[in-house]
Scaffold this active site. Structure first.
Site: not given
Length: 550
Positions: A79, A119-121, A191, A440, A466
């Protein structure tokens, strides 16, 4: 036990077995439980780079326990790297990842799953696939990025985003900015902040689908290798026992996970993903109900960028298990975990809250959860804000709208114009259909912080923010402007009120004036949807139900 995929006694399986022999599998291997190792390894995403080696240890565990592993890969976009135009393709990949896993597993007849994701997705996409497939399933993430020590400060990726605003205001020079750019992301791993990646990774721990500590430990900790082997062994046991995901990911356990996310100050994106997952589970979870569940617990921990603490600090303070222990009275402790034991058994071994990084429930950082679900004439179907990331001075804010029809417009404005304190920046046509892709607005939000405006300027959008966003940033406004939602009718200078105490997002014009405006729907801006984005725009659902596409 069910007949094995590729069983030797079934002559119609000869073609399958012959092709598997071609890649090195023996007859004895094909008579074992067939376990898919679904790997999202890539060289171009720090959260996933360690998974190339980690998968080998998972497969060692599978072999050792008498299973037969077969590895395949799925996309793994970052992302952070995809900010701006690339963000159009991020949320759609959640559903593409889910569909690709479903298709591969169904085609090859795997019997159990280990999902390697960070990660995010990718984590949400893998959970969605796991729900649809309903096979024995475990997850393992790569672990967290090493925080960067900079003089007397410890910094992470969210600090780098905010540095863009500092550079824009000339608070730091170009040499410093470039040095920070090179140093702040100090190692592979997710992160080291409470963004969506770690929110969803820790959610998996909280519902017993991933080992405790797997998201919060640094990626190169030797414990990660031990976890990988243990996960490999455990999935073979679950597969032999035929204990599918639905045995563990129940409505009660899902609600436990929501409460955990709220208590630990998680990402607003979790709301989008968990409503989508709940829909696939055939359990009702709208925004209003999500708000009620998350609001039933105190906030006992916050992490960067909403506090000075990073993921390494969290791990050393006891991590997810300790937060669960802090809110144990609010949880259904009888739920079984796929990793073994029940939640109630975890409390005895979890560390006690230290009262500093992880608070005791008697001394919380906030009551009634970390999110606010807002309603009003601008968001009749709801909007989302991370309440605990908003300064107390901005919990109630009233200001004139400055309207933008894309992220590009607001970025240009922030770089070239003077932002008036008190403004409400309205960024519309960035919803699931309008973007397309519900981008985002991570960089614009971080720029406001870096420019020192997060205590005087708010932002409202039908796009997303985010998990690492802080400040009065209201996202997921529903219905979106592209579908004729109220944001489409806002004009420059209109007064907007945001009240977190009353869960309200209101355009302060008369009802008569609003009706007059709605009589003529404004023309949509030119937001191209080439290739797969055209299919996405045509079929994607609304954000209040998780923006499901496939």
């Amino acid at each position: 036990m069910a007949v094995q995929r590729g069983a030797a006694e079934d002559m119609t399986e000869a073609y399958y077995r012959g092709l598997m022999h071609a890649v090195g599998y023996r007859n004895v291997d094909l008579d074992k439980p067939q376990i898919a190792v679904v790997n999202s390894w890539t060289d171009v995403n720090p959260g996933h780079q360690p998974l190339q080696n980690l998968s080998g240890y998972v497969k060692e565990g599978i072999w050792a326990a008498g299973g037969c592993p077969g590895e395949f890969n799925v996309p793994a976009p970052c992302d952070g790297m995809a900010q701006g135009p690339g963000q159009h393709y991020i949320l759609p990949q959640r559903d593409l990842i889910s569909a690709s896993i479903e298709a591969m597993v169904k085609a090859h007849g795997f019997q159990g799953l280990v999902m390697l994701a960070s990660c995010d997705k990718i984590i949400p996409g893998m959970i969605m696939a796991a729900v649809r497939l309903d096979l024995p399933t475990l997850f393992l993430s790569a672990g967290a990025m090493l925080p960067c020590r900079l003089g007397d400060r410890t910094v992470v990726t969210s600090d780098l985003k905010e540095a863009i605003g500092k550079r824009r205001n000339n608070e730091i020079d170009q040499a410093t900015f470039l040095r920070w750019q090179e140093q702040f992301c100090a190692s592979p791993g997710t992160c080291s902040m409470m963004g969506t990646a770690n929110t969803m990774g820790c959610f998996l721990e909280s519902v017993g689908l991933a080992p405790f500590g797997s998201s919060t430990m640094v990626a190169f900790d030797a414990g990660k290798i031990r976890q990988a082997r243990s996960v490999g062994e455990r999935i073979v046991q679950l597969t032999r026992e035929e204990r599918p995901l639905s045995h563990f990911l129940t409505r009660a356990n899902l609600e436990n996970g929501i409460k955990y996310i709220s208590a630990s100050g998680g990402s607003t994106n979790a709301i989008l993903h968990l409503t989508a997952i709940a829909s696939l589970m055939k359990t009702d979870l709208n925004l209003e109900r999500f708000g009620q569940i998350q609001g039933s617990v105190p906030v006992v921990a916050k992490f960067k960028p909403s506090s000075p603490f990073n993921l390494k600090d969290y791990h050393e303070a006891g991590g997810v298990a300790t937060v669960l222990k802090a809110i144990r009275d609010s949880l259904d402790a009888d739920v079984p975990f796929a990793t073994g034991q029940r939640l109630s058994e975890i409390f005895s071994t979890a560390e006690k809250p230290d009262g500093h990084i992880i608070r005791k429930k008697e001394d919380p950082l906030a009551l009634n959860g970390c999110f606010a679900i807002l309603y009003g004439n601008l968001a009749p179907k709801g909007a989302v804000v991370k309440r605990t990331g908003v300064d107390s001075s901005m919990k109630v804010h009233k200001g004139p709208a400055v309207v933008f029809d894309s992220e590009e417009e607001v970025r240009k404005f922030l770089l070239e114009k003077e932002v008036q304190p008190g403004s409400v920046l309205v960024v519309r046509y960035e919803g699931p259909k309008g973007g397309p892709g519900m981008r985002e607005l991570s960089i614009p939000a971080a720029m406001l912080v870096g420019m020192g405006l997060h205590k005087s300027v708010a932002m409202v959008t039908d796009g997303r923010f985010s998990g690492a966003t802080r400040g009065p940033c209201v996202g997921h406004v529903c219905p979106e402007a592209w579908d004729g939602g109220p944001l489409a009718f806002v004009r420059d200078g209109d007064m907007i009120e945001i009240s977190l105490s009353e869960n309200r997002l209101q355009l302060l014009i008369s009802e008569k004036e609003f009706k007059l405006r709605k009589q003529k729907i404004p023309s949509r801006p030119n937001h191209p949807a080439p290739g797969l984005l055209a299919a996405y725009r045509l079929m994607v659902g609304s954000a209040e139900s998780g923006a499901l596409w496939l």
